[in-house]
Design an enzyme around this catalytic site. Sequence first.
Site, mmCIF file in Angstrom:
data_model
loop_
_atom_site.group_PDB
_atom_site.id
_atom_site.type_symbol
_atom_site.label_atom_id
_atom_site.label_comp_id
_atom_site.label_asym_id
_atom_site.label_seq_id
_atom_site.Cartn_x
_atom_site.Cartn_y
_atom_site.Cartn_z
ATOM 1 N N LYS A 96 3.315 11.403 9.738
ATOM 2 C CA LYS A 96 2.388 10.354 9.329
ATOM 3 C C LYS A 96 1.482 10.037 10.506
ATOM 4 O O LYS A 96 1.945 9.932 11.649
ATOM 5 C CB LYS A 96 3.198 9.125 8.905
ATOM 6 N N SER A 172 2.989 3.022 2.310
ATOM 7 C CA SER A 172 1.846 3.591 3.006
ATOM 8 C C SER A 172 2.040 5.035 3.448
ATOM 9 O O SER A 172 1.090 5.693 3.862
ATOM 10 C CB SER A 172 1.532 2.750 4.239
ATOM 11 N N SER A 196 7.592 1.388 2.681
ATOM 12 C CA SER A 196 6.541 2.398 2.804
ATOM 13 C C SER A 196 7.017 3.834 2.904
ATOM 14 O O SER A 196 6.200 4.756 2.880
ATOM 15 C CB SER A 196 5.647 2.081 4.013
#
Length: 533
Positions: A96, A172, A196
Site C-alpha cells: 500500500k 482504504s 481498512s
Amino acid sequence: MKTCDLPAYAIADLVRTRQISAVEVLEDALERIRRVDGRLGEVDAPRAESEEDLSSVHAFTQVTEDYAREQAQKIDQLVKDGENPGPLAGVPYTAKDIFTVKGVRTTAGSKILSNYIAPYSATVVERMEAAGAVMLGKVNLDEFTYGSSSESSTYKPVPRNPWDTSRVVGGSSGGSAAAVAAGEGAISLGTDTGGSIRHPAAFCGTVGLKPTYGRVSRYGLIAFGSSLDCPGPLTRNVTDAAITLQAIAGHDARDATSAAVPVPDYLAEMEKEVRGLRIGLSEEFFRVTYFDAESMELVENPIDDQIREAVLSVAGFLAQLGADIVTDVPMPHTKYGVPTYFVISRVEASSNLLRFDGVKYGYRTSQSFKDLPELYRKTRGEGFGVEPKLRMLMGIYLSAAQFDKGYYQRALKARALIRQDFETVFDPRGKYRLDALLTPTAPSTAFPIGSVYGDSVLMQYSDQLTATTNHAGIPGLSFPVGFDRDNLPIGAQVLGPDYSEGRLLGIARAYEEVTEEKAWRNLKPPLVAALDS
C-alpha cells in the site's frame, strides 16, 4: 508454469526447490499486471472513461520493475548457493502506498507527497525482503487512507473491483485487495485504522488480517490515527496470511508502540482444532446504527439478509466441527464505534497532517508567498484533496480550546467502554468465556462506484462492524464466505482477545478446509477467468 494464481506458500516451495526461478515468477506477475491493471494511477489524470479503463483494475500507482528484478535475482542466487532464501522466497507482493520504501516514491495517494522519495524503508518492508518476498510496486488507496472505497485518491483512475469493475474495492487498502484478488501479487501489505484491511478484503473476496495493536511495527507507516493504525497482510488464503504475519510481526525498537511480546508459530497455531472453542454471535453486529440528519435521530437498519445468512452458515459449519456457538452475546457499545472513531481519528489525523507544510519535503506551491503562514496555506490548499482538508478542519475544531465541548474526552470514554465490552465477553472467568466473536465484516457487498462517495459521514458507516476492533486494539481476521446474488464476495470476520491471531487463523482455516469442495471456491474474477479462456 504460470504462477499468478498460486498460493504464496506454493510459490515459495517451487522457488526453494528450484522447480522455477524467482525471476520467472516475477515475469508472470508483471505480465498479469500488464494484462489486467490498465494505466497506472497518476496525479490529476483523467478518471476512467474509455472502455479499457472501465474494465481494468487500476490497483497500482507505480510498478517497481527494476527494484523487483534485483530482488528476484538475489533470491535465485541464494538458492543457487544453497542458502536459505526465506519463507517467502520469490513470492511477489505489493505494498500500500502508505509505507516508505527506500529510493522509491511514496505518495499516500496525495498530491502533497507526489515528489517524495523515501530515504528509508518501513519495518514491514524490510522484514518482507528478509523473508525473500519480491515487491512488485505500490498500490492505490484513499488519500492518506481517509475513506472506505479508495475513491478519494488523488491518483486517477481509482481502483476497480475485479469481480465487477463498476463496483468499488473498499478502502482504504483498496488497491491492495484488488491486486491480490486479480493475481497481481500473492500478498499485499495494507493498514487497518477502522477496518481498512478487512473491509476491502470482504469486498474483493480475499483474506485480510488486522493484528493486535503493537503486534506489527508502524515504523515507516505514514500515520493517520496513531493510536488506531495497524499494518497487516491481505492474501488469497489463510495459510498465506499466517506466513506473512510470521514474517512481519515482532518487537521493533524504532517504534515506541511496538509490543515486546514473543511471536508464536502461527502455522502451528493455525492447525489446532476448533473443537471446544466458544465462538460468539452478537445481534449488535447484524445491524447498523447511524444518525439521520433529517430526523435528528439515531436510526437502526439490519444488514443485508444474504450477509446475515452467510455468517450464520459459517457458525453452522464451525458447530459441526465441534465449536460451541454462543448466541445473544451483548456488545452494547458497538453502535458508538463510528461516532467515537469520527472524533478520535480526526483529532489524530489533524495532528499528523501538520507536518506537511511545503518546507522540508513533499510538494510546495509554485506561487509567491510573503511569509510562512501563507506558504502553508497555499501548499496545503493545492496539495491536499477534499478528505484531508475536511479531517484537518474537523480535528482542529474538536481539539481547539475555544471550541471545546468535551467531544474528545467523551470519545475516549466511549472507547474505553467499547474495550470493556470485548474484555467482558472474552473473560475466561466470566459468563460468556468466548474464544472468538464471529461477525459480518461489512453491512453490504461492494457498492457501485460514485454511489456513496462525497458523503463523508455515510461512507464512514460502512466501517461500523470493523471500527470497534481498532478502538479495543484487538485482532480481527476477515475471510471470504461466499457470494451474493450479484456474484459479489461476502466476508465474515472473527475477533479475539489480544494476541490471539493464531486462534483466529485456525478458525478461518478450519472453515476454509470444510468448504474447500464448495463450487464458489473455484470462482475467479471475470477478467482473470477471461485470461484462462
